[in-house]
Design an enzyme around this catalytic site. Structure first.
Site, PDB file in Angstrom:
ATOM      1  N   ASP A  99      -5.929  -8.120   1.860  1.00  0.00           N
ATOM      2  CA  ASP A  99      -4.566  -8.096   2.381  1.00  0.00           C
ATOM      3  C   ASP A  99      -4.422  -9.241   3.368  1.00  0.00           C
ATOM      4  OD1 ASP A  99      -4.873  -6.807   5.306  1.00  0.00           O
ATOM      5  OD2 ASP A  99      -6.089  -5.606   3.949  1.00  0.00           O
ATOM      6  N   ASP A 148       2.752   0.506   6.324  1.00  0.00           N
ATOM      7  CA  ASP A 148       1.641   0.292   7.254  1.00  0.00           C
ATOM      8  C   ASP A 148       2.023   0.972   8.562  1.00  0.00           C
ATOM      9  OD1 ASP A 148      -0.176  -0.613   9.123  1.00  0.00           O
ATOM     10  OD2 ASP A 148       0.170  -2.741   8.767  1.00  0.00           O
ATOM     11  N   GLU A 158       0.344   2.697  11.935  1.00  0.00           N
ATOM     12  CA  GLU A 158      -0.931   2.732  12.634  1.00  0.00           C
ATOM     13  C   GLU A 158      -0.701   2.680  14.136  1.00  0.00           C
ATOM     14  OE1 GLU A 158      -2.881  -1.328  12.760  1.00  0.00           O
ATOM     15  OE2 GLU A 158      -1.709  -1.542  10.900  1.00  0.00           O
TER      16      GLU A 158
END
Length: 293
Positions: free
Chosen positions: A85, A174, A176
């Site tokens: 990524d 994403d 986090e």
């Protein structure tokens, strides 16, 4: 999953010097390699500018050193179907060399929050496709700046779409540890569950696909309160470095993608890059891309 007592830490990004030991240090301000020199990302003790986050920018409670090579914990698991990524921090990438090195899939940052687009997304998304990789886009969540549906629609409109061409993976949320402030973005566990579900619902309405969730066990268990509500909806992309087997967040039966190091090396990419493993065969990865999994 049992709780882990490893201390919190933030990793340095690609283009900075390798982390040394658990504490790590940043030893370079500029990174050179394929393409023009690229400014190194902020060091772990300095805040990053809004819009400049990347996968893993936040603190990781359960992680030790960023890779087995650094900490001597385990060798990097380069078996099976491999991926990377990337974001603008990697600079110019030779995707032909990446493919020749045995990398079969790649995700790249497309958007963040409600107004930021990654400057390298268009080049990465197009060039990886032409090099023969299966590719997809990710959105760095900012639950403190808008509701989930707003960010899902922004993502879908700016690179996070999907087409059944056999080479496009579903988009990634994403979500986090907050690299800009409070770990859970100031939301309660109930509010966070609502935020994630709203993102999922809006993204699926726009693309027909279940969004992939990238997270860590520590963040998910803390900020959603061990929520099991997404386990039957979203494939899990778990981040856990320097271990032979990743911690899986509560409620998810297993992982679909595992980010196993932040300091991998791949031909065609200057410096460090996140390395990932798909939990299955190449045929199963193609099925995920085609929505026949």
């Amino acid at each position: 999953m049992p709780a882990c007592s490893s201390p919190s830490r933030r990793r340095a990004r690609p283009r900075a010097a390798l982390l040394t030991g658990v504490l790590g240090s940043v030893a370079a301000l500029l990174v050179t390699g394929a393409g023009p020199a690229v400014a190194a990302p902020p060091s772990p003790d300095k805040p990053i500018r809004s819009g400049q986050a990347w996968m893993g920018a936040g603190t990781r409670i359960e992680q030790g050193p960023a890779s087995g090579a650094d900490g001597g914990l385990t060798a990097m698991d380069t078996s099976g179907v491999q991926g990377i990524d990337v974001s603008h921090w990697q600079g110019a990438i030779n995707w032909g060399s990446v493919k020749a090195a045995g990398i079969d899939f790649a995700y790249m940052k497309a958007t963040e929050g409600t107004s930021f687009k990654d400057s390298s997304f268009n080049a990465n998304y197009t060039n990886s496709y032409h090099a023969g990789l299966i590719r997809g886009a990710y959105h760095f969540a900012r639950p403190n700046v808008s509701n989930g549906a707003t960010q899902a629609n922004y993502f879908a409109s700016n690179g996070g779409g999907w087409s059944r061409d056999g080479r496009t993976l579903p988009g990634v949320l994403d979500i986090e540890h907050n690299p800009y402030g409070a770990m859970c973005y100031g939301l309660s566990t109930t509010q966070m569950r609502t935020w994630v579900n709203d993102f999922y619902t809006a993204y699926k309405a726009r693309t027909s696909r279940d969004v992939v969730i990238y997270t860590t066990a520590s963040w998910w268990n803390t900020c959603t309160g061990n929520w099991t509500g997404m386990s039957a909806k979203s494939p899990l992309w778990v981040a856990h470095w320097g271990t032979a087997s990743p911690f899986v967040p509560s409620g998810f039966p297993t992982w679909t993608i595992w980010q196993y190091t932040a300091t991998g090396r791949v031909s065609g990419v200057s410096g460090d890059v996140d390395r990932n493993k798909f939990n299955g065969s190449m045929t199963r990865l193609q099925a995920l891309a085609n929505n026949t999994a």
